[in-house]
Design an enzyme around this catalytic site. Structure first.
Site, PDB file in Angstrom:
ATOM      1  N   ASP A  59       0.870  -1.172   0.000  1.00 43.39           N
ATOM      2  CA  ASP A  59       0.000   0.000   0.000  1.00 43.39           C
ATOM      3  C   ASP A  59       0.909   1.225   0.000  1.00 43.39           C
ATOM      4  OD1 ASP A  59      -1.693   2.089   0.435  1.00 43.39           O
ATOM      5  OD2 ASP A  59      -2.828   1.128   2.039  1.00 43.39           O
ATOM      6  N   SER A 139      -1.900  12.657 -16.334  1.00 43.03           N
ATOM      7  CA  SER A 139      -3.233  12.601 -16.976  1.00 43.03           C
ATOM      8  C   SER A 139      -3.456  13.855 -17.808  1.00 43.03           C
ATOM      9  CB  SER A 139      -4.327  12.533 -15.911  1.00 43.03           C
ATOM     10  OG  SER A 139      -5.602  12.597 -16.521  1.00 43.03           O
ATOM     11  N   TYR A 152      -8.663  15.445  -8.025  1.00 44.05           N
ATOM     12  CA  TYR A 152      -7.894  14.503  -8.845  1.00 44.05           C
ATOM     13  C   TYR A 152      -7.009  15.252  -9.843  1.00 44.05           C
ATOM     14  CZ  TYR A 152      -6.780  11.066 -12.453  1.00 44.05           C
ATOM     15  OH  TYR A 152      -6.111  10.275 -13.356  1.00 44.05           O
ATOM     16  N   LYS A 156      -2.712  15.428 -10.456  1.00 47.18           N
ATOM     17  CA  LYS A 156      -1.963  15.150 -11.689  1.00 47.18           C
ATOM     18  C   LYS A 156      -1.130  16.366 -12.106  1.00 47.18           C
ATOM     19  CE  LYS A 156      -3.174  10.880 -12.021  1.00 47.18           C
ATOM     20  NZ  LYS A 156      -2.205   9.779 -11.908  1.00 47.18           N
TER      21      LYS A 156
END
Ligand SMILES: NC(=O)c1ccc[n+]([C@@H]2O[C@H](COP(=O)([O-])OP(=O)(O)OC[C@H]3O[C@@H](n4cnc5c(N)ncnc54)[C@H](O)[C@@H]3O)[C@@H](O)[C@H]2O)c1
Length: 247
Positions: A59, A139, A152, A156
């Site tokens: 993890d 992204s 999010y 990125k």
């Protein structure tokens, strides 16, 4: 074989584009550490590749697990030449005021802090190898953000900036650092990005000049190139694999 005798550690390789990158690298002669927090998924991908892969449960929000994962790769294969920081998560597509503090913390913990800590853990081994390649999966959301993915997209943007920062900082060590910015890609994560509104997928496809979403293999093909000696003069780039969407 374009990666003969190279060792690659790939995060989030139990699914989606990470699995495709692991399979592609192995096909080109690399030995691969298939790292994922989902142990069964990592085992499945590593098992399909065969003896040139090991499954590693880790993890990425836990520093001790990162250190153990790197140690396991070194023990199995003797070094590391390539790190692909692919693992990532997102909150569901929703308005900024609906993004809870927990959502924010979790995406930054995995996408930014986890990537940062894994990179720190691997750099000494790349230095020992006399150089190497770090490939971050960013992204198009970090280059041309659209509504609904605020936290999010911010992660990125951070990944892209870190890519450039480390490219210049690590260049004297012959460590190249690049990022790939995929457009929406056919993986289990895709519905999280598109949200639940009807017709979203078709609307999105209509914004991609080449007229389709990405497949994991599209991303793996670029990750392969960036890992090879053919890319030895390429560093600091954020490479869109997006069918022209960001133009
Ligand atoms: N699918 C898309 O449309 C798209 C587009 C652009 C960028 N990306 C990025 O591509 C990367 C791969 O995404 P994907 O679409 O293949 O997703 P995916 O969900 O299919 O695979 C991601 C993998 O990462 C693993 N993972 C998540 N958190 C982890 C953690 N804390 N520690 C270890 N492993 C962890 C998951 O278990 C999963 O197996 C991500 O960074 C994502 O942000 C995806």
């Amino acid at each position: 074989m374009r990666l003969k005798d190279k060792v690659a550690l790939i995060t989030g390789a139990g699914s989606g584009m990470g699995a495709s990158i692991a399979e592609t690298y192995a096909r080109e002669g690399a030995k691969v550490g298939v790292l994922d927090m989902q142990e069964d998924a990592a085992r499945k991908v590593a098992g399909e590749i065969g003896r040139n892969a090991i499954a590693i449960r880790c993890d990425l929000v836990k520093r001790a697990e990162i250190d153990a994962a790197v140690a396991a790769t070194i023990k199995a294969f003797g070094g590391i030449d390539i790190l692909v920081n692919n693992a990532g998560i997102s909150h569901v597509n929703k308005p900024v005021l609906d993004v809870a503090e927990d959502d924010f913390d979790r995406v930054f913990d995995v996408n930014v802090k986890g990537l940062f800590m894994m990179t720190q853990a691997v750099i000494p081994h790349l230095r020992k190898a006399g150089g190497g390649s770090i490939i971050n999966i960013g992204s198009t959301a970090g280059l041309r953000p659209r509504p609904g993915l605020s936290a999010y997209s911010a992660t990125k943007g951070a990944v892209h900036n870190l890519t450039k920062t480390l490219a210049v900082e690590l260049a004297p060590d012959k460590i190249r650092v690049t990022a790939i910015a995929p457009v929406a890609t056919e993986t289990p994560l895709l519905p999280t990005f598109l949200g639940n509104a009807p017709g979203q997928r078709d609307k999105f496809v209509a914004t991609v000049p080449l007229g389709r979403l990405a497949q994991p293999q599209d991303i793996a093909n670029m990750a392969l190139f960036l890992a090879t000696a053919e890319a030895e003069f390429v560093t600091g780039n954020i490479v869109e694999v997006d069918g022209g969407r960001c133009v």
